[in-house]
Design a protein around this motif. Structure first.
Motif, PDB file in Angstrom:
ATOM      1  N   VAL A 104      -8.007  -1.945  -5.541  1.00 47.12           N
ATOM      2  CA  VAL A 104      -7.770  -0.671  -4.850  1.00 47.12           C
ATOM      3  C   VAL A 104      -6.432  -0.073  -5.258  1.00 47.12           C
ATOM      4  CG1 VAL A 104      -9.192  -1.260  -2.866  1.00 47.12           C
ATOM      5  CG2 VAL A 104      -6.763  -1.876  -2.865  1.00 47.12           C
ATOM      6  N   GLY A 105      -5.679  -0.811  -6.050  1.00 44.60           N
ATOM      7  CA  GLY A 105      -4.381  -0.310  -6.483  1.00 44.60           C
ATOM      8  C   GLY A 105      -3.782  -1.233  -7.515  1.00 44.60           C
TER       9      GLY A 105
ATOM     10  N   PRO B 135      -3.110  -4.896   0.087  1.00 42.84           N
ATOM     11  CA  PRO B 135      -2.378  -3.700   0.515  1.00 42.84           C
ATOM     12  C   PRO B 135      -1.349  -3.966   1.607  1.00 42.84           C
ATOM     13  CG  PRO B 135      -4.704  -3.192   0.284  1.00 42.84           C
ATOM     14  CD  PRO B 135      -4.578  -4.684   0.164  1.00 42.84           C
TER      15      PRO B 135
ATOM     16  N   GLU C  36       0.806  -1.218   0.000  1.00 45.24           N
ATOM     17  CA  GLU C  36       0.000   0.000   0.000  1.00 45.24           C
ATOM     18  C   GLU C  36       0.839   1.268   0.000  1.00 45.24           C
ATOM     19  OE1 GLU C  36      -2.450   0.014   3.436  1.00 45.24           O
ATOM     20  OE2 GLU C  36      -0.781  -0.071   4.864  1.00 45.24           O
TER      21      GLU C  36
ATOM     22  N   GLU D  83      -8.938  -5.756  -2.368  1.00 45.55           N
ATOM     23  CA  GLU D  83      -9.556  -6.013  -1.071  1.00 45.55           C
ATOM     24  C   GLU D  83     -10.909  -6.636  -1.345  1.00 45.55           C
ATOM     25  OE1 GLU D  83      -9.532  -2.181   0.836  1.00 45.55           O
ATOM     26  OE2 GLU D  83      -7.692  -2.645   1.947  1.00 45.55           O
TER      27      GLU D  83
ATOM     28  N   SER E  13      -5.513   6.083 -11.843  1.00 41.84           N
ATOM     29  CA  SER E  13      -4.398   5.486 -12.590  1.00 41.84           C
ATOM     30  C   SER E  13      -4.636   4.012 -12.898  1.00 41.84           C
ATOM     31  CB  SER E  13      -3.094   5.628 -11.785  1.00 41.84           C
ATOM     32  OG  SER E  13      -3.191   4.944 -10.548  1.00 41.84           O
ATOM     33  N   LEU E  14      -5.660   3.400 -12.261  1.00 44.74           N
ATOM     34  CA  LEU E  14      -5.903   1.975 -12.488  1.00 44.74           C
ATOM     35  C   LEU E  14      -6.502   1.727 -13.876  1.00 44.74           C
ATOM     36  CD1 LEU E  14      -5.503   2.036  -9.392  1.00 44.74           C
ATOM     37  CD2 LEU E  14      -7.290   0.285  -9.227  1.00 44.74           C
TER      38      LEU E  14
ATOM     39  N   MET F 105       2.025   1.397  -4.058  1.00 45.31           N
ATOM     40  CA  MET F 105       1.125   1.077  -5.172  1.00 45.31           C
ATOM     41  C   MET F 105       0.511   2.349  -5.766  1.00 45.31           C
ATOM     42  SD  MET F 105      -2.227  -0.413  -3.182  1.00 45.31           S
ATOM     43  CE  MET F 105      -3.387   0.657  -2.331  1.00 45.31           C
ATOM     44  N   HIS F 106      -0.010   2.235  -6.984  1.00 47.06           N
ATOM     45  CA  HIS F 106      -0.736   3.323  -7.648  1.00 47.06           C
ATOM     46  C   HIS F 106      -2.232   3.157  -7.348  1.00 47.06           C
ATOM     47  CE1 HIS F 106       2.862   4.284 -10.093  1.00 47.06           C
ATOM     48  NE2 HIS F 106       3.060   2.971 -10.012  1.00 47.06           N
ATOM     49  N   ARG F 107      -2.918   4.297  -7.244  1.00 48.53           N
ATOM     50  CA  ARG F 107      -4.315   4.261  -6.819  1.00 48.53           C
ATOM     51  C   ARG F 107      -5.215   5.063  -7.759  1.00 48.53           C
ATOM     52  NH1 ARG F 107      -4.191   3.489  -0.943  1.00 48.53           N
ATOM     53  NH2 ARG F 107      -2.021   3.524  -0.190  1.00 48.53           N
ATOM     54  N   GLY F 108      -6.521   5.009  -7.472  1.00 52.39           N
ATOM     55  CA  GLY F 108      -7.508   5.894  -8.094  1.00 52.39           C
ATOM     56  C   GLY F 108      -7.587   5.806  -9.598  1.00 52.39           C
TER      57      GLY F 108
END
Length: 342
Positions: free
Chosen positions: A328-329, A300, A224, A323, A232-233, A227-230
């Motif tokens: 989530v990433g 995460p 976590e 999750e 960017s997925l 990692m890349h989030r939001g």
């Protein structure tokens, strides 16, 4: 009266007259290491209830309201060992400082409070420079733990808990330079630090907090944290055409796209999947026909070093972080390498 020292094997190995200097040096190294390893095994058998008492005394001091510390002291080689023990204690969650005994006699005793515990090292147990430390601890009822090589010595008799080393020969051929004895004292300090660490429930996260610039802290990073989030997925819905999915792959630049079905990650399409399914009708096909089902997924809280190992074993360069099967990433192998995880 001094105790008779235990003689360990290989102590008196003679240097062959016809050997080369390199051979002689190797023989010496092996003799010293063998002798010290045997001494450590002897120490493991020799250690007794005094060790448990020392751990209890230190644990009570550092858990005291307001927080106590371990004040370590020693003269000469014992002082050098003491500095290392203090550093190991501090880095594993037991507050500790080294105070030089000579400086203590010129005002540094004022650093010690009634909440602290003293840890004094002396092979002979008769080091004159420690007398002020001993007197200070007795006058102010400050607990005293000692590491010494002489049972019945002044230091041993003054202690609340004494860790008495077994009698061993020094590795020095003259039997004078502190070698085997300092190895035992340092190892005993490590044992104290680890016992206190385990008793207090010191965690990997605690260790990272105390080593923010250390290489080991990189190996304890969680997924976590890197990692890349939001937005960017790279995600598409089940039933999306491969043509549209490839545009998402190109835009997000991870070399993959995740396929969502009923709000969960159903599969992944990578550059390798594209090569395996390349034909004239690929762009019109639904992603469900091309995706790899049951891909490698991370969580995460996975250690990043474990994630890198899993990607190497799969093998793959990228994995989604989920999750309850919800992305989530996303983590790329290069993210681990940039974080210094090898």
């Amino acid at each position: 009266m001094p105790r008779k020292k235990t003689h360990l094997s290989a102590v008196t190995a003679a240097r062959p007259h016809d050997s080369s200097p390199d051979d002689a040096a190797l023989a010496t190294a092996r003799r010293v290491l063998t002798q010290e390893s045997q001494a450590l095994a002897l120490l493991a058998d020799h250690i007794g209830p005094g060790f448990s008492r020392a751990v209890q005394i230190i644990a009570r001091a550092i858990d005291h309201d307001g927080g106590g510390r371990v004040i370590v002291t020693g003269m000469g080689k014992s002082g050098h060992v003491g500095r290392k023990i203090a550093a190991t204690l501090a880095s594993t969650g037991t507050p500790a400082h080294f105070v030089h005994p000579s400086e203590a006699s010129h005002g540094d005793l004022g650093m010690i409070t009634g909440k602290d515990v003293l840890l004094a090292l002396s092979q002979s147990g008769e080091t004159a420079e420690l007398s002020d430390f001993i007197g200070h601890s007795r006058r102010h009822a400050i607990p005293l733990v000692v590491i010494t090589g002489q049972a019945g010595s002044t230091l041993d008799q003054a202690a609340d808990a004494a860790l008495v080393l077994p009698p061993v020969e020094e590795a020095c051929p003259l039997g004078m330079a502190p070698t085997t004895s300092t190895t035992l004292a340092m190892a005993l300090g490590d044992a104290l630090a680890v016992a206190l660490l385990e008793q207090r429930g010191f965690t990997a996260e605690d260790y990272v907090a105390l080593h923010p610039r250390g290489q080991l802290s990189g190996r304890l990073l969680r997924v976590e944290q890197i990692m890349h989030r939001g937005d960017s997925l790279p995600l598409v819905a089940s039933g999306t055409t491969m043509g549209a999915a490839i545009l998402i792959m190109a835009e997000k630049a991870f070399g993959c796209v995740g396929v969502m079905a009923d709000g969960r990650l159903a599969g992944i399409i990578t550059d390798g999947d594209l090569r395996r399914h390349m034909d004239a009708g690929l762009l019109a096909r639904p992603v469900d026909e091309v995706m790899t089902r049951e891909p490698l997924n991370l969580t995460p809280l996975d250690l990043a070093v474990a994630a890198l190992k899993a990607m190497n074993e799969r093998p793959c360069f990228v994995a989604f972080v989920v999750e309850e099967d919800v992305p989530v990433g996303i983590l790329h192998m290069h993210d681990c390498l940039r974080a210094g995880i090898l």
